[in-house]
Design a protein around this motif. Structure first.
Motif, mmCIF file in Angstrom:
data_model
loop_
_atom_site.group_PDB
_atom_site.id
_atom_site.type_symbol
_atom_site.label_atom_id
_atom_site.label_comp_id
_atom_site.label_asym_id
_atom_site.label_seq_id
_atom_site.Cartn_x
_atom_site.Cartn_y
_atom_site.Cartn_z
ATOM 1 N N ARG A 197 42.511 43.669 39.004
ATOM 2 C CA ARG A 197 41.497 42.864 39.690
ATOM 3 C C ARG A 197 40.105 43.260 39.198
ATOM 4 O O ARG A 197 39.268 42.400 38.913
ATOM 5 C CB ARG A 197 41.642 43.073 41.190
ATOM 6 N N HIS A 198 39.873 44.561 39.088
ATOM 7 C CA HIS A 198 38.579 45.057 38.616
ATOM 8 C C HIS A 198 38.354 44.627 37.150
ATOM 9 O O HIS A 198 37.251 44.227 36.779
ATOM 10 C CB HIS A 198 38.510 46.577 38.749
ATOM 11 N N ARG A 249 36.016 33.659 42.885
ATOM 12 C CA ARG A 249 37.291 33.918 42.212
ATOM 13 C C ARG A 249 38.026 35.106 42.835
ATOM 14 O O ARG A 249 39.245 35.145 42.859
ATOM 15 C CB ARG A 249 37.070 34.177 40.730
ATOM 16 N N LEU A 250 37.270 36.084 43.318
ATOM 17 C CA LEU A 250 37.891 37.279 43.895
ATOM 18 C C LEU A 250 38.141 37.142 45.393
ATOM 19 O O LEU A 250 38.707 38.031 46.020
ATOM 20 C CB LEU A 250 37.038 38.511 43.609
ATOM 21 N N TYR A 304 39.582 41.974 35.746
ATOM 22 C CA TYR A 304 39.308 40.538 35.786
ATOM 23 C C TYR A 304 37.840 40.294 36.130
ATOM 24 O O TYR A 304 37.152 39.506 35.463
ATOM 25 C CB TYR A 304 40.233 39.863 36.801
ATOM 26 N N ALA A 305 37.343 40.980 37.147
ATOM 27 C CA ALA A 305 35.935 40.839 37.532
ATOM 28 C C ALA A 305 35.034 41.238 36.371
ATOM 29 O O ALA A 305 34.046 40.557 36.079
ATOM 30 C CB ALA A 305 35.634 41.694 38.760
ATOM 31 N N PRO A 342 47.554 46.846 40.896
ATOM 32 C CA PRO A 342 46.917 45.529 40.991
ATOM 33 C C PRO A 342 45.400 45.616 41.129
ATOM 34 O O PRO A 342 44.681 44.771 40.616
ATOM 35 C CB PRO A 342 47.549 44.909 42.233
ATOM 36 N N HIS A 343 44.905 46.637 41.816
ATOM 37 C CA HIS A 343 43.453 46.752 41.998
ATOM 38 C C HIS A 343 42.749 46.961 40.662
ATOM 39 O O HIS A 343 41.666 46.405 40.434
ATOM 40 C CB HIS A 343 43.117 47.895 42.958
#
Length: 104
Positions: free
Chosen positions: A62-63, A82-83, A65-66, A58-59
């Motif tokens: 997330r990265h 957002r994060l 997405y950023a 998941p991390h």
């Protein structure tokens, strides 16, 4: 919480209403989703179906997405919100290498 998340959550609650102290997200048997079962029964099959590396967690998503937000020109403030960071400085500390140089 972004509107798209709130809309998706409302749809989930419409389809799977929670009562009292029930868990919001449950497995097919109505039980709580434990992290070990989640990774084994949900995460790993989804990663395989998406043809991503087996080690993708998941991390990493997330990265990614950023990174996509920054590449699309979103501000530090929006990325931070957002994060779920407490402030924009936190996002800058983590993702500053991804923001374009202002001199360019």
């Amino acid at each position: 919480m972004p509107r798209i998340v709130a809309t998706a959550l409302k749809g989930h609650l419409d389809d799977f209403p929670a009562h009292g102290e029930e868990f919001l997200f449950r497995n097919a048997k109505g039980e709580s989703i434990h992290s070990s079962r989640f990774y084994e029964q949900i995460w790993r099959p989804a990663i395989a179906k998406a043809k991503l590396s087996k080690g993708t967690g998941p991390h990493a998503l997330r990265h990614a997405y950023a990174s996509l937000l920054i590449a699309a020109g979103e501000s530090v403030k929006v990325v931070s919100e957002r994060l779920g960071h407490t402030n924009a400085a936190m996002a800058l500390n983590i993702y500053s290498h991804l923001f374009p140089e202002s001199e360019e």
